[in-house]
Design a protein around this motif. Structure first.
Motif, PDB file in Angstrom:
ATOM      1  N   PRO A   1     -13.060   8.971 -36.708  1.00 55.81           N
ATOM      2  CA  PRO A   1     -11.714   8.758 -37.259  1.00 55.81           C
ATOM      3  C   PRO A   1     -10.596   9.024 -36.254  1.00 55.81           C
ATOM      4  O   PRO A   1      -9.529   8.433 -36.370  1.00 55.81           O
ATOM      5  N   GLU A   2     -10.866   9.866 -35.239  1.00 57.59           N
ATOM      6  CA  GLU A   2      -9.831  10.155 -34.239  1.00 57.59           C
ATOM      7  C   GLU A   2      -9.311   8.890 -33.563  1.00 57.59           C
ATOM      8  O   GLU A   2      -8.173   8.855 -33.105  1.00 57.59           O
ATOM      9  N   VAL A   3     -10.155   7.845 -33.458  1.00 57.07           N
ATOM     10  CA  VAL A   3      -9.743   6.660 -32.696  1.00 57.07           C
ATOM     11  C   VAL A   3      -8.598   5.914 -33.364  1.00 57.07           C
ATOM     12  O   VAL A   3      -7.880   5.175 -32.706  1.00 57.07           O
ATOM     13  N   GLU A   4      -8.435   6.127 -34.678  1.00 56.18           N
ATOM     14  CA  GLU A   4      -7.371   5.394 -35.366  1.00 56.18           C
ATOM     15  C   GLU A   4      -5.998   5.723 -34.766  1.00 56.18           C
ATOM     16  O   GLU A   4      -5.093   4.906 -34.812  1.00 56.18           O
ATOM     17  N   ALA A   5      -5.869   6.924 -34.206  1.00 59.56           N
ATOM     18  CA  ALA A   5      -4.574   7.337 -33.657  1.00 59.56           C
ATOM     19  C   ALA A   5      -4.361   6.823 -32.237  1.00 59.56           C
ATOM     20  O   ALA A   5      -3.256   6.885 -31.716  1.00 59.56           O
ATOM     21  N   LEU A   6      -5.417   6.303 -31.595  1.00 64.07           N
ATOM     22  CA  LEU A   6      -5.298   5.891 -30.196  1.00 64.07           C
ATOM     23  C   LEU A   6      -4.783   4.461 -30.070  1.00 64.07           C
ATOM     24  O   LEU A   6      -4.959   3.650 -30.980  1.00 64.07           O
ATOM     25  N   PRO A   7      -4.151   4.156 -28.933  1.00 67.88           N
ATOM     26  CA  PRO A   7      -3.673   2.776 -28.747  1.00 67.88           C
ATOM     27  C   PRO A   7      -4.849   1.787 -28.743  1.00 67.88           C
ATOM     28  O   PRO A   7      -5.894   2.067 -28.160  1.00 67.88           O
ATOM     29  N   LYS A   8      -4.660   0.642 -29.400  1.00 71.18           N
ATOM     30  CA  LYS A   8      -5.685  -0.412 -29.432  1.00 71.18           C
ATOM     31  C   LYS A   8      -5.315  -1.444 -28.365  1.00 71.18           C
ATOM     32  O   LYS A   8      -4.167  -1.877 -28.286  1.00 71.18           O
ATOM     33  N   VAL A   9      -6.298  -1.807 -27.553  1.00 69.50           N
ATOM     34  CA  VAL A   9      -5.972  -2.634 -26.385  1.00 69.50           C
ATOM     35  C   VAL A   9      -6.729  -3.962 -26.353  1.00 69.50           C
ATOM     36  O   VAL A   9      -6.996  -4.503 -25.293  1.00 69.50           O
ATOM     37  N   GLY A  10      -7.087  -4.518 -27.536  1.00 71.93           N
ATOM     38  CA  GLY A  10      -7.836  -5.772 -27.538  1.00 71.93           C
ATOM     39  C   GLY A  10      -9.319  -5.486 -27.462  1.00 71.93           C
ATOM     40  O   GLY A  10      -9.743  -4.336 -27.576  1.00 71.93           O
ATOM     41  N   ALA A  11     -10.123  -6.549 -27.272  1.00 71.87           N
ATOM     42  CA  ALA A  11     -11.567  -6.339 -27.282  1.00 71.87           C
ATOM     43  C   ALA A  11     -12.258  -7.336 -26.378  1.00 71.87           C
ATOM     44  O   ALA A  11     -11.709  -7.735 -25.357  1.00 71.87           O
ATOM     45  N   LEU A  12     -13.431  -7.777 -26.795  1.00 74.63           N
ATOM     46  CA  LEU A  12     -14.264  -8.634 -25.957  1.00 74.63           C
ATOM     47  C   LEU A  12     -13.501  -9.866 -25.450  1.00 74.63           C
ATOM     48  O   LEU A  12     -13.521 -10.177 -24.272  1.00 74.63           O
ATOM     49  N   LEU A  13     -12.842 -10.582 -26.376  1.00 72.58           N
ATOM     50  CA  LEU A  13     -12.242 -11.856 -26.000  1.00 72.58           C
ATOM     51  C   LEU A  13     -10.785 -11.731 -25.577  1.00 72.58           C
ATOM     52  O   LEU A  13     -10.264 -12.599 -24.907  1.00 72.58           O
ATOM     53  N   ASP A  14     -10.135 -10.669 -26.003  1.00 70.42           N
ATOM     54  CA  ASP A  14      -8.692 -10.609 -25.769  1.00 70.42           C
ATOM     55  C   ASP A  14      -8.231  -9.261 -25.225  1.00 70.42           C
ATOM     56  O   ASP A  14      -7.309  -8.667 -25.755  1.00 70.42           O
ATOM     57  N   PRO A  15      -8.888  -8.742 -24.170  1.00 71.25           N
ATOM     58  CA  PRO A  15      -8.426  -7.461 -23.647  1.00 71.25           C
ATOM     59  C   PRO A  15      -7.015  -7.620 -23.090  1.00 71.25           C
ATOM     60  O   PRO A  15      -6.731  -8.598 -22.395  1.00 71.25           O
ATOM     61  N   ASP A  16      -6.139  -6.691 -23.424  1.00 69.19           N
ATOM     62  CA  ASP A  16      -4.750  -6.769 -23.002  1.00 69.19           C
ATOM     63  C   ASP A  16      -4.592  -5.975 -21.699  1.00 69.19           C
ATOM     64  O   ASP A  16      -4.339  -4.770 -21.719  1.00 69.19           O
ATOM     65  N   THR A  17      -4.754  -6.673 -20.573  1.00 68.90           N
ATOM     66  CA  THR A  17      -4.767  -6.009 -19.262  1.00 68.90           C
ATOM     67  C   THR A  17      -3.518  -5.161 -19.061  1.00 68.90           C
ATOM     68  O   THR A  17      -3.587  -4.029 -18.589  1.00 68.90           O
ATOM     69  N   GLU A  18      -2.383  -5.738 -19.430  1.00 65.86           N
ATOM     70  CA  GLU A  18      -1.121  -5.060 -19.194  1.00 65.86           C
ATOM     71  C   GLU A  18      -1.077  -3.721 -19.934  1.00 65.86           C
ATOM     72  O   GLU A  18      -0.708  -2.691 -19.378  1.00 65.86           O
ATOM     73  N   ARG A  19      -1.516  -3.794 -21.200  1.00 64.68           N
ATOM     74  CA  ARG A  19      -1.491  -2.583 -22.017  1.00 64.68           C
ATOM     75  C   ARG A  19      -2.483  -1.550 -21.468  1.00 64.68           C
ATOM     76  O   ARG A  19      -2.181  -0.359 -21.441  1.00 64.68           O
ATOM     77  N   ILE A  20      -3.637  -2.059 -21.034  1.00 58.65           N
ATOM     78  CA  ILE A  20      -4.640  -1.138 -20.491  1.00 58.65           C
ATOM     79  C   ILE A  20      -4.085  -0.463 -19.238  1.00 58.65           C
ATOM     80  O   ILE A  20      -4.159   0.749 -19.087  1.00 58.65           O
ATOM     81  N   LEU A  21      -3.467  -1.252 -18.337  1.00 58.83           N
ATOM     82  CA  LEU A  21      -2.912  -0.681 -17.107  1.00 58.83           C
ATOM     83  C   LEU A  21      -1.826   0.342 -17.425  1.00 58.83           C
ATOM     84  O   LEU A  21      -1.713   1.368 -16.764  1.00 58.83           O
ATOM     85  N   SER A  22      -1.045   0.038 -18.478  1.00 55.42           N
ATOM     86  CA  SER A  22       0.051   0.936 -18.812  1.00 55.42           C
ATOM     87  C   SER A  22      -0.455   2.296 -19.287  1.00 55.42           C
ATOM     88  O   SER A  22       0.288   3.269 -19.300  1.00 55.42           O
ATOM     89  N   LEU A  23      -1.712   2.352 -19.694  1.00 61.63           N
ATOM     90  CA  LEU A  23      -2.277   3.638 -20.132  1.00 61.63           C
ATOM     91  C   LEU A  23      -2.782   4.447 -18.933  1.00 61.63           C
ATOM     92  O   LEU A  23      -3.327   5.526 -19.091  1.00 61.63           O
ATOM     93  N   ARG A  24      -2.632   3.907 -17.745  1.00 55.21           N
ATOM     94  CA  ARG A  24      -3.045   4.534 -16.481  1.00 55.21           C
ATOM     95  C   ARG A  24      -4.460   5.106 -16.550  1.00 55.21           C
ATOM     96  O   ARG A  24      -4.666   6.289 -16.302  1.00 55.21           O
ATOM     97  N   PRO A  25      -5.436   4.281 -16.905  1.00 56.15           N
ATOM     98  CA  PRO A  25      -6.803   4.796 -16.984  1.00 56.15           C
ATOM     99  C   PRO A  25      -7.397   4.944 -15.583  1.00 56.15           C
ATOM    100  O   PRO A  25      -6.941   4.277 -14.648  1.00 56.15           O
TER     101      PRO A  25
END
Lengths: 350, 304
Positions: free
Chosen positions: B75-99
């Motif tokens: 359930p903890e994941v519900e609070a985390l940012p969602k960044v797309g998935a297999l077909l539609d990963p949101d590169t920009e959003r992922i980069l903005s999370l500085r992983p």
């Protein structure tokens, strides 16, 4: 190509006025025999060998007789569904080609199947529980979607007390097709993998309807359309030339167009609701039949219905046996056979 | 009135604005959620729900800063940012999370290359097909190494192994019913059925749970059987696995559609069941729970 064949239609109609009954009887009995043979032989073949004697032995209890169940629950409904859907799609193809005066028209040109698909997608992806009589939720939604699409196209192309504009029909249909396709993509985009996969599978067509219930749902609509098809052909012959000369020959053009549109849309919707949008049947079969019997709709229409039934039942036979024990989607088989055939037809005519 | 802000914008010259924007950006970056500077592999974005679950299971949950749009467990994941998935990963959003670690699917080679170019580590995950359960355990071990949680990962692997072993022991020596595992079908009908084929984790879980897959010989993860195939294969138990209960009266009324296939032993002997819950359909740390749920259906007497 259009002009040539439709003029020929009139000449044929006039020239062949006297022996039409004989020709009709010959063609219908020929194609009818083929359809009956296909429908009798197809249930005997499948991915599992069955013992016909055991299947038809009334002394064995049905509940434990696997051979009988395979024959009566799995194969017969499937062959029947194939015959009905094939007949409906092929004859709607003929009617739409005449109505739109376009040999490339298919039962899916006017957006009916896209509307049906959108309805089905919505239920497959978001779930739905509306079951009406023999209809389960997906066919209900698919019929509703088809009705909405047909109503929009009809309303756009149809003014009060005037003939339908075939141009508007075509443009509205094609536009609606792309619009609904975009909505389908959007709905799929919102969905989970598993559902998208199932939704995509639905689009490939499937005649394994799992019993006679779903067929009972589509049958009345297909029969009603068939009854209308029975009185349409002479008007279609004249409509195919152009609306003016048709009305000059005493055809109520507006009424004939409306009946053609309504009946063909209804048959297409019922077929798609039952088995999904199976492509190519509605275009390959009418053209093949015209090659064989000429262009008079009085003969082409019943012959296409019968040949459409044989064609789809045969394609489904291939679909369910060629990769046994797994199956190939029937829409893939009709496309693999239909696509190259249609290209050959184009090359040949040019 | 309407022209007010525009006039203001014209008055403040572009260089001034540029500096202001820069200041704002720096301030925004400084206000990130983590007070302490992130350590290597401390900021993970997972595009794979099964891996997200593994990360949380090995205690790396706090290191996860973004998950796929299909993530719902834990359930903890519900609070985390969602960044797309297999077909539609949101590169920009992922980069903005500085992983500094992005978990991608095996087939997402393009996005993987993009992250590598950005100097971000990637973890390439593939569902195992042959040997799916061992592959899942290997993934957990590998994730332990990457996230610096080797000990916890080993613990989790041991727990899953002993869980599976416990199920296996419970059902050992009992008859193994020929079972059909259904993952989905069109609501209210027997159309569009998806069943587990003779490969993949569901097939392997069924084996642990003391059942023989009716589609053992079809070495695929999923099979779309026709009614004829179902009648011919004659499963003794029919088990529907659903991540979530479908709309409508499920399973009570919906399972009744199987009655059409009266000669199928599962139908005749009233052995048509359903298990609802994502733990049975995710190849993750809850494999043993999934196998146990199957075993309870197949061998209820073993759990008395």
């Amino acid at each position: 190509m259009i002009e040539g064949s439709t003029h020929a239609a009139v000449h044929d109609a006039v020239a062949a006025a006297r022996p039409i009954r004989t020709r009709l009887a010959l063609t219908v009995s020929g194609f009818g025999l083929l359809a009956v043979m296909t429908c009798v032989l197809a249930p005997l073949v499948g991915s599992t060998p069955i013992d016909l004697g055991r299947a038809l032995d009334p002394s064995l209890p049905f509940a434990t007789n696997v051979d009988a169940q395979i024959l009566f629950i799995a194969r017969l409904p499937r062959v029947l569904a194939g015959a009905l859907v094939g007949a409906a799609l092929a004859s709607s193809g003929v009617v739409f080609q005449a109505l739109l005066r376009n040999p490339l028209a298919t039962p899916f040109t006017l957006g009916v199947s896209a509307g049906a698909s959108l309805g089905a997608m919505l239920v497959i992806i978001f779930g739905g529980t509306i079951a009406v009589g023999p209809w389960s939720p997906v066919p209900v939604a698919s019929l509703a979607g088809a009705a909405v699409a047909a109503a929009i196209v009809y309303a756009l192309a149809n003014g009060p007390r005037r003939a339908m504009s075939t141009t508007v029909l075509l443009l509205a249909g094609v536009t609606l097709n792309s619009f609904f396709s975009a909505l389908i993509l959007f709905v799929q985009y919102l969905a989970d993998f598993a559902e998208v996969y199932r939704a995509t599978r639905w689009l490939m067509g499937d005649l394994d309807v799992g019993g006679f219930g779903p067929i009972a749902g589509s049958l009345p609509l297909i029969l009603a359309s068939g009854a209308i098809f029975a009185v349409l052909p002479s008007s279609l012959n004249l409509l195919g030339v152009d609306a003016d000369s048709a009305s000059a020959r005493g055809v109520d053009v507006a009424a004939a167009q409306r009946w053609a549109f309504v009946s063909a849309s209804m048959a297409t919707s019922a077929a798609v609701a039952l088995a999904g949008p199976i492509g190519f049947v509605g275009i390959v079969v009418p053209h093949l039949v015209r090659l064989l019997v000429g262009v008079d709709h009085r003969i082409v229409l019943p012959a296409s219905a019968l040949f459409g039934a044989s064609f789809l039942v045969a394609c489904d036979l291939v679909a369910r046996t060629i990769l046994a024990p797994v199956e190939m989607p029937v829409g893939v088989v009709t496309a693999i056979i239909g696509g190259p055939f249609f290209l050959w037809l184009l090359v040949r005519e040019n | 009135m309407v022209t007010g802000p525009r006039k203001l914008a014209r008055i403040i010259s572009w260089p001034v604005r540029r500096v202001a924007i820069l200041v704002l950006l720096v301030a925004a970056a400084g206000c990130g959620p983590a007070a302490a500077p992130p350590e290597p592999t401390q900021r993970i974005v997972s595009l794979v729900p099964a891996v997200t679950e593994m990360l949380f299971a090995i205690g790396a949950g706090p290191q996860v800063v973004g998950v796929s749009s299909y993530d719902h467990f834990p359930p903890e994941v519900e609070a985390l940012p969602k960044v797309g998935a297999l077909l539609d990963p949101d590169t920009e959003r992922i980069l903005s999370l500085r992983p500094n670690l992005v978990v991608v699917y095996g087939s997402q080679t393009e996005i993987e290359a993009r992250f590598k170019k950005a100097g971000i580590r990637t973890f390439n995950y593939r569902h195992g097909v042959e040997g799916a359960i061992p592959a899942t355990l290997d993934s957990i071990t590998a994730l332990g190494a990457v996230t610096g949680r080797d000990a916890q990962a080993r613990e989790v692997v041991t727990r899953i192994r002993s869980g599976l072993e416990a199920v296996r022991t419970r059902v050992s020596g009992r008859d193994r019913p020929r079972t059909l595992l259904v993952m989905g079908r069109q609501p209210g009908t027997l159309q569009g059925i998806y069943a587990a084929g003779g490969a993949g984790f569901l097939h392997e879980m069924l084996a642990v749970a003391g059942g023989d897959n009716v589609f053992e010989d079809i070495k695929r993860q999923s099979v779309q059987p026709s009614s004829e195939t179902l009648l011919a294969r004659a499963p003794a138990v029919l088990l529907e696995l659903r991540a979530r209960a479908p709309a409508g009266d499920y399973p009570a009324a919906d399972l009744a559609v199987w009655d059409t296939l009266a000669s199928v032993p599962a139908v005749r002997n009233r052995r048509v069941y359903s298990v609802v819950g994502d733990f049975v359909v995710v190849a993750g740390p809850r494999l043993a729970e999934g196998a146990e749920a199957m075993a309870r259906v197949l061998h209820p007497e073993a759990f008395k």
